[in-house]
Design a protein around this motif. Structure first.
Motif, mmCIF file in Angstrom:
data_model
loop_
_atom_site.group_PDB
_atom_site.id
_atom_site.type_symbol
_atom_site.label_atom_id
_atom_site.label_comp_id
_atom_site.label_asym_id
_atom_site.label_seq_id
_atom_site.Cartn_x
_atom_site.Cartn_y
_atom_site.Cartn_z
ATOM 1 N N LEU A 263 0.815 -1.196 0.015
ATOM 2 C CA LEU A 263 0.050 0.053 0.134
ATOM 3 C C LEU A 263 0.967 1.278 0.104
ATOM 4 O O LEU A 263 0.470 2.250 -0.695
ATOM 5 N N SER B 260 -3.855 4.698 -4.097
ATOM 6 C CA SER B 260 -4.654 4.504 -2.950
ATOM 7 C C SER B 260 -4.524 5.936 -2.252
ATOM 8 O O SER B 260 -3.766 6.707 -2.143
ATOM 9 N N GLU C 182 -6.414 4.802 3.528
ATOM 10 C CA GLU C 182 -6.263 3.470 3.403
ATOM 11 C C GLU C 182 -4.964 2.976 3.744
ATOM 12 O O GLU C 182 -4.713 1.832 4.491
#
Length: 61
Positions: free
Chosen positions: A2, A11, A15
């Motif tokens: 991520l 993203s 998140e």
């Protein structure tokens, strides 16, 4: 992973922070489990005398 997505803009920050928080929480749970195991081991170790033999030795007369 991520982090890489966040850096490329794929993203969002929320998140990324949620994933990081989940990772940290799992690490804390692991450390707490290790701490509980160590405390249990120490309690058991303390209850068993270390200088005595648990089984009687065969003595010859």
């Amino acid at each position: 992973m991520l982090d890489a997505e966040y850096r490329t803009g794929s993203s969002g920050l929320a998140e990324n922070l949620d994933a990081r928080r989940a990772l940290l929480n799992s690490e804390i749970e692991q450390i707490n489990a290790q701490k509980a195991l160590a405390a249990s081991w120490a309690a058991i170790r303390y209850l068993i005398p270390q200088d005595t033999k648990l089984l009687p030795q065969d003595t010859k007369q």
